[in-house]
Each structure stands twice: as structure tokens, then as C-alpha cells.
Write a protein that holds these residues in place. Sequence first.
Motif, short mmCIF file in Angstrom:
data_model
loop_
_atom_site.label_atom_id
_atom_site.label_comp_id
_atom_site.label_asym_id
_atom_site.label_seq_id
_atom_site.Cartn_x
_atom_site.Cartn_y
_atom_site.Cartn_z
N ALA A 104 -38.20 65.22 -1.02
CA ALA A 104 -38.24 63.98 -1.80
C ALA A 104 -38.23 62.77 -0.87
CB ALA A 104 -37.06 63.92 -2.77
N SER B 241 -41.66 62.54 1.01
CA SER B 241 -42.82 62.28 0.17
C SER B 241 -42.67 61.06 -0.74
CB SER B 241 -43.12 63.49 -0.71
OG SER B 241 -42.06 63.70 -1.63
N GLU B 242 -41.44 60.61 -0.93
CA GLU B 242 -41.12 59.54 -1.86
C GLU B 242 -41.43 59.93 -3.31
OE1 GLU B 242 -42.77 55.84 -0.49
OE2 GLU B 242 -41.57 55.88 1.33
N VAL B 243 -41.30 61.22 -3.59
CA VAL B 243 -41.41 61.76 -4.94
C VAL B 243 -40.00 62.19 -5.34
CG1 VAL B 243 -42.39 63.62 -6.36
CG2 VAL B 243 -43.79 62.52 -4.60
N SER B 244 -39.60 61.92 -6.57
CA SER B 244 -38.23 62.22 -6.97
C SER B 244 -37.92 63.71 -6.93
CB SER B 244 -37.95 61.67 -8.38
OG SER B 244 -38.53 62.52 -9.35
N THR C 93 -38.84 65.50 -10.14
CA THR C 93 -40.27 65.79 -10.25
C THR C 93 -40.63 67.01 -9.40
OG1 THR C 93 -40.82 63.50 -10.75
CG2 THR C 93 -42.59 64.87 -9.84
N ILE C 94 -40.09 67.08 -8.20
CA ILE C 94 -40.36 68.22 -7.32
C ILE C 94 -39.86 69.51 -7.96
CG2 ILE C 94 -39.82 69.29 -5.09
CD1 ILE C 94 -39.75 66.38 -3.95
N CYS D 55 -48.60 67.04 -13.24
CA CYS D 55 -48.01 65.86 -12.62
C CYS D 55 -49.13 64.87 -12.27
CB CYS D 55 -47.21 66.22 -11.37
SG CYS D 55 -48.21 66.88 -10.03
N THR D 56 -48.76 63.71 -11.83
CA THR D 56 -49.78 62.73 -11.46
C THR D 56 -50.45 63.13 -10.16
OG1 THR D 56 -48.30 61.32 -10.17
CG2 THR D 56 -48.45 60.86 -12.55
N ASN E 91 -48.50 61.84 -7.09
CA ASN E 91 -47.34 62.64 -6.67
C ASN E 91 -47.79 63.89 -5.91
OD1 ASN E 91 -45.35 60.96 -7.62
ND2 ASN E 91 -45.09 62.05 -9.54
N ALA F 259 -48.92 62.89 -2.46
CA ALA F 259 -47.79 62.51 -1.61
C ALA F 259 -47.05 63.75 -1.09
CB ALA F 259 -46.82 61.61 -2.37
N LEU F 260 -46.87 64.74 -1.96
CA LEU F 260 -46.22 65.98 -1.55
C LEU F 260 -47.08 66.72 -0.53
CD1 LEU F 260 -44.95 67.05 -5.06
CD2 LEU F 260 -43.51 66.45 -3.10
#
Length: 92
Positions: free
Chosen positions: A22, A25-28, A31-32, A44-45, A48, A51-52
Motif C-alpha cells: 500500500a 503503490s499508494e493504493v489503500s 483495496t489491495i 477495481c479501477t 489502482n 499503480a500496483l
Amino acid sequence: MLTGAQLRLGRYALRWTVAELANASEVSSATIKRIEADDGVPSCTRANLQALRRALEAAGIEFTGAVDDGPGIRIRGAADGSKLPPPQRQPR
């Protein structure tokens, strides 16, 4: 396209916690966890997922195969040329 299983395997291969991914990647974390719970194509978007993917690839994970034909991962060196970090020893 990536699968939840590929993301989970990539994180596991790096010995990263959900919190570490998280952060990278700055993904919550929530969400992960939701994405990794599904072995198939995650709901998911695109942002996201990208970013992952970028975070794991920068750390040395290469995603292989297609969603419908043997998706997997390969462990490489990090994008900056450094080796993967040594495994963390678990306290006994």
C-alpha cells in the motif's frame, strides 16, 4: 491485465505485507485485500491496478502469461539494478 492471484504472489515473493505494498503503490490496504481475495481479474479501477503493477515491477516482479493462459510471475532484480532484499527472518 493482471489477476488477483498474480498480485498476491508478487507481494508474497517480495515478502511484503499489505501495508508495505500500500505504501509503495499508494493504493489503500483495504483495496489491495479486496483485489487479492479474487484469483481472477479483479474488479477495481485501472489506475489502482496500474499503480500496483508499477510498484511490484519496480521491486523486481515480472508478470507473465495471459489471464486466460497461465498467468504467473517471475522474480527479477529491482528496476534500479539492485538485488531483491534478503528475506526477513521470522522471530521464533
